[in-house]
Design a protein around this motif. Structure first.
Motif, PDB file in Angstrom:
ATOM      1  N   ASN A 151     -13.992  24.159  -7.466  1.00 20.06           N
ATOM      2  CA  ASN A 151     -14.738  22.906  -7.598  1.00 20.06           C
ATOM      3  C   ASN A 151     -15.347  22.543  -6.247  1.00 20.06           C
ATOM      4  N   TRP A 152     -16.140  21.494  -6.237  1.00 22.02           N
ATOM      5  CA  TRP A 152     -16.859  21.152  -5.005  1.00 22.02           C
ATOM      6  C   TRP A 152     -15.915  20.768  -3.866  1.00 22.02           C
ATOM      7  N   GLU A 153     -14.858  20.059  -4.181  1.00 23.37           N
ATOM      8  CA  GLU A 153     -13.906  19.675  -3.136  1.00 23.37           C
ATOM      9  C   GLU A 153     -13.292  20.915  -2.489  1.00 23.37           C
ATOM     10  N   GLU A 154     -12.930  21.880  -3.306  1.00 20.95           N
ATOM     11  CA  GLU A 154     -12.357  23.127  -2.787  1.00 20.95           C
ATOM     12  C   GLU A 154     -13.382  23.908  -1.974  1.00 20.95           C
ATOM     13  N   ILE A 155     -14.611  23.959  -2.464  1.00 24.40           N
ATOM     14  CA  ILE A 155     -15.659  24.695  -1.763  1.00 24.40           C
ATOM     15  C   ILE A 155     -15.903  24.105  -0.378  1.00 24.40           C
ATOM     16  N   VAL A 156     -16.003  22.789  -0.304  1.00 19.15           N
ATOM     17  CA  VAL A 156     -16.227  22.140   0.987  1.00 19.15           C
ATOM     18  C   VAL A 156     -15.063  22.416   1.937  1.00 19.15           C
ATOM     19  N   GLU A 157     -13.844  22.302   1.443  1.00 19.39           N
ATOM     20  CA  GLU A 157     -12.665  22.522   2.276  1.00 19.39           C
ATOM     21  C   GLU A 157     -12.603  23.965   2.771  1.00 19.39           C
ATOM     22  N   LEU A 158     -12.861  24.906   1.875  1.00 18.70           N
ATOM     23  CA  LEU A 158     -12.800  26.318   2.254  1.00 18.70           C
ATOM     24  C   LEU A 158     -13.923  26.683   3.212  1.00 18.70           C
ATOM     25  N   ASP A 159     -15.099  26.126   2.998  1.00 15.62           N
ATOM     26  CA  ASP A 159     -16.223  26.408   3.890  1.00 15.62           C
ATOM     27  C   ASP A 159     -15.911  25.937   5.312  1.00 15.62           C
ATOM     28  N   ALA A 161     -12.978  25.681   6.613  1.00 15.65           N
ATOM     29  CA  ALA A 161     -11.866  26.444   7.187  1.00 15.65           C
ATOM     30  C   ALA A 161     -12.336  27.710   7.895  1.00 15.65           C
ATOM     31  N   GLY A 162     -13.445  28.291   7.431  1.00 11.01           N
ATOM     32  CA  GLY A 162     -14.064  29.360   8.197  1.00 11.01           C
ATOM     33  C   GLY A 162     -13.975  30.770   7.663  1.00 11.01           C
ATOM     34  N   THR A 163     -12.926  31.129   6.929  1.00 13.64           N
ATOM     35  CA  THR A 163     -12.827  32.503   6.424  1.00 13.64           C
ATOM     36  C   THR A 163     -13.893  32.782   5.377  1.00 13.64           C
ATOM     37  N   LEU A 164     -14.123  31.830   4.500  1.00 12.56           N
ATOM     38  CA  LEU A 164     -15.152  31.939   3.465  1.00 12.56           C
ATOM     39  C   LEU A 164     -16.334  31.049   3.831  1.00 12.56           C
TER      40      LEU A 164
END
Length: 300
Positions: A151-159, A161-164
């Protein structure tokens, strides 16, 4: 525009047939190259869709994915981000055994199953997401029951974080070749605008759904302000490769260790015979001719 009824594009050849062809080519590569990795330089991009135990022609198992990442690490491959790798290739400084990892479509199991493995080895990857499918305003039509997406919240958080790193993959994942000029331009530009609004940064890379594009799509991608775009054409990227038509090779669930080794070593760099005819008949694809003096235009 998401409800206009233009079909999306998903898996193509039946999995058993695709696996048989892959194994034949891998075996021939082992004979021809004696199993040696290609150390002549250039950039190879490999891509996945899912990392899951699901019975899905797009799902590589977590166990197999880990084995593949272990092979890259043990064989001395340098796994870097897309923009960095293309900049190295443009400068003519891309070392042998340079690999970029991509994931298409933004499935949740990439975050659940692939991410811990990538972090373990210190690898980075690009995830291309169709923004309307993430929103739930569009669906992947090849699934009777669509697997969960990030979801968008996960995408923003993962983006952050730097690995993805998340980049654009249209809005509804259509065959762009079937669209009008207005529709195709909208799919390409709107996905960039959607992602930038969510991520709060510039989005610079685009992925053509199923790798389908023509001169028109190249123009629309350039007009939208993308610096890089990836296709599904096999091969190695070198100085002179169009940065808006970068080459990639898909990793499939049935790929054995030899198949993976052959794909990252150059054994599958050339297209299959009749591939162009098949894609023209099925999708209406017509690839643009390369410029007379091509030059990889990306910069750091």
């Amino acid at each position: 525009m998401a409800g206009r009824g233009v079909p999306g594009v998903g898996p193509s050849l039946p999995a058993p047939l695709k696996a048989a062809v892959t194994r034949t080519r891998s075996a021939w590569w082992r004979v021809r190259a004696r199993g040696k990795l290609d150390d002549s330089g250039g950039l190879r991009i490999i891509f996945y869709h899912r990392v899951s135990e699901d019975d899905d022609p797009l799902a590589v198992s977590p166990r197999r994915f880990r084995q593949q990442m272990e092979f890259l690490a043990n064989a001395g491959f340098r796994v870097v981000g897309l923009a960095e790798a293309v900049a190295l290739a443009e400068a003519g400084r891309c070392p042998p055994r340079t690999i970029v990892l991509n994931f298409d479509d933004g499935f949740r199991d990439v975050g659940e199953n692939a991410l811990p493995i990538l972090e373990l080895f210190g690898f980075r990857a690009t995830v291309f997401v169709p923004t309307g499918v993430i929103d739930g305003t569009a669906l992947f039509p090849w699934y009777a029951e669509q697997p969960p997406l990030l979801n968008w919240e996960e995408i923003v958080e993962l983006d952050q974080a730097g690995t993805l790193r998340f980049e654009a993959h249209t809005v509804t994942h259509p065959n762009l070749l079937l669209l009008t000029d207005v529709e195709s331009r909208w799919e390409i530009a709107q996905s960039k605008a959607d992602l930038e609004a969510r991520l709060g940064r510039s989005v610079e890379a685009f992925c053509y759904p199923a790798g389908l594009f023509s001169e028109r799509e190249l123009r629309f991608v350039a007009d939208a302000g993308y610096r890089l775009a990836v296709s599904c054409e096999p091969g190695v990227n070198v100085r002179g490769t169009d940065p808006l038509a970068l080459r990639r090779r898909q990793i499939d669930p049935r790929d054995r260790r030899l198949d993976f080794r052959a794909k990252v070593a150059g054994g599958h760099d050339t297209p299959l015979p009749l591939r162009g005819l098949y894609r023209r008949v099925r999708y209406g694809e017509q690839h643009p001719k390369p410029p007379a003096n091509p030059r990889l235009r990306a910069s750091s």
